[in-house]
Enzyme design. Structure first.
Site, PDB file in Angstrom:
ATOM      1  N   ASN A  18      21.333 -18.873  23.738  1.00  0.00           N
ATOM      2  CA  ASN A  18      21.579 -18.960  25.194  1.00  0.00           C
ATOM      3  C   ASN A  18      23.129 -18.059  25.444  1.00  0.00           C
ATOM      4  O   ASN A  18      22.992 -17.809  26.573  1.00  0.00           O
ATOM      5  CB  ASN A  18      22.162 -20.305  25.025  1.00  0.00           C
ATOM      6  CG  ASN A  18      24.063 -20.220  24.100  1.00  0.00           C
ATOM      7  OD1 ASN A  18      23.841 -18.945  24.205  1.00  0.00           O
ATOM      8  ND2 ASN A  18      24.230 -21.247  24.080  1.00  0.00           N
ATOM      9  N   HIS A  46      25.608 -16.736  23.798  1.00  0.00           N
ATOM     10  CA  HIS A  46      26.526 -16.941  23.785  1.00  0.00           C
ATOM     11  C   HIS A  46      27.122 -15.666  22.662  1.00  0.00           C
ATOM     12  O   HIS A  46      26.386 -14.891  21.453  1.00  0.00           O
ATOM     13  CB  HIS A  46      26.875 -18.430  23.160  1.00  0.00           C
ATOM     14  CG  HIS A  46      27.133 -18.326  21.494  1.00  0.00           C
ATOM     15  ND1 HIS A  46      26.615 -19.594  21.490  1.00  0.00           N
ATOM     16  CD2 HIS A  46      26.020 -17.360  20.411  1.00  0.00           C
ATOM     17  CE1 HIS A  46      26.164 -19.834  19.798  1.00  0.00           C
ATOM     18  NE2 HIS A  46      26.481 -18.731  19.620  1.00  0.00           N
ATOM     19  N   GLU A  98      30.341 -20.144  24.914  1.00  0.00           N
ATOM     20  CA  GLU A  98      29.074 -20.315  26.030  1.00  0.00           C
ATOM     21  C   GLU A  98      28.730 -19.908  27.344  1.00  0.00           C
ATOM     22  O   GLU A  98      29.403 -19.687  27.613  1.00  0.00           O
ATOM     23  CB  GLU A  98      29.234 -21.371  25.180  1.00  0.00           C
ATOM     24  CG  GLU A  98      29.285 -22.006  24.419  1.00  0.00           C
ATOM     25  CD  GLU A  98      28.033 -22.383  23.516  1.00  0.00           C
ATOM     26  OE1 GLU A  98      27.225 -21.418  23.550  1.00  0.00           O
ATOM     27  OE2 GLU A  98      28.137 -22.897  22.578  1.00  0.00           O
TER      28      GLU A  98
END
Ligand code: PGA
Length: 237
Positions: free
Chosen positions: A136, A138, A143
């Site tokens: 994602n 990160h 995050e």
């Protein structure tokens, strides 16, 4: 930004280890920022091999890891302290007291985060930071969010991170839901950074991070602004 196209995983690992090894040789008391996950295992194995052959000396090196699960004891086999000891620290001549991983069992988490950040600053920051990237986007456990985090802090893990990391645990329910991570600000202050990513699964997120808009929704995209970033990947971007 410099992008190095590696032939495969082993080639990527070797190039990353060469850059880290050169840093240690140039500045034996350097401060390394280290990452966990499956990506850096080959890099650590090469560094350990070169150390055992006498090519590298970690005696004056200090390390800071990016992150640690909250609630896991350092002895837990999925803690990042355990990962680092077994994949690197126990195989090289580093002084274990010079290795830093956030304490996932800290009673006062805010105090732990502040102390971690201050300790990095007290050593004049990180000389060279090794980074992986999550599916994602990160980096560390930063995050996707509405803003970029500044310093070491406590985070709630994204559902897709918990899913991705479930492979290391007996079941998805065993994956901790929170972690301590260096902030994006901490990472960006590192004098040099190396991002390693291998496999087709990382291609799209790498492209998005390196060439897409800079946004906290893709945390690694901030690395476009880092003054000394080297990306090593077996992907054609
Ligand atoms: P991986 O994890 O190396 O296991 O793909 C990278 C990350 O989540 O930062």
């Amino acid at each position: 930004m410099k992008i190095i196209k590696a032939k495969d995983y082993d080639d990527m690992s070797k190039i990353a280890a060469q850059i880290i090894g050169a840093q240690i040789t140039l500045k034996p008391d350097c401060v390394l920022g280290l990452a966990t996950g499956s990506t850096p295992i080959g890099t650590y194995s090469m560094l350990a091999d070169w150390c055992s052959k006498g090519y590298l000396d970690f005696a004056s090196v200090t390390t800071f890891n990016l992150d640690e699960y909250l609630g896991l004891d350092p002895q837990h086999d999925q803690s990042y302290r355990h990962y680092m000891n077994s994949n690197l620290f126990n195989k090289i001549n580093i002084k274990i007291e010079n290795t830093n991983v956030p304490n996932g069992k800290a009673v006062d988490v805010d105090k732990e985060c502040m102390a971690y950040e201050n300790k990095i600053e007290g050593l004049d920051g990180i000389t060279l930071q090794l980074l992986g990237i999550g599916n994602n986007g990160h980096i560390g456990f930063n995050e996707p969010d509405d803003s970029f985090s500044k310093s070491t802090h406590c985070v709630r893990l994204a559902d897709n991170t918990i899913e991705a990391n479930a492979r290391f645990f007996d079941s998805i329910d065993m994956v901790p839901k929170k972690a301590i991570t260096m902030g994006i600000g901490t990472i960006m202050k590192a004098k040099k950074a190396i991002l390693i990513a291998n496999g087709e699964g990382k291609r799209e997120i790498l492209k998005k991070s390196l060439f897409g808009p800079i946004t906290p929704r893709v945390p690694a995209s901030i690395l476009q602004l880092h003054p000394d970033l080297t990306v090593i990947t077996d992907n054609s971007l």
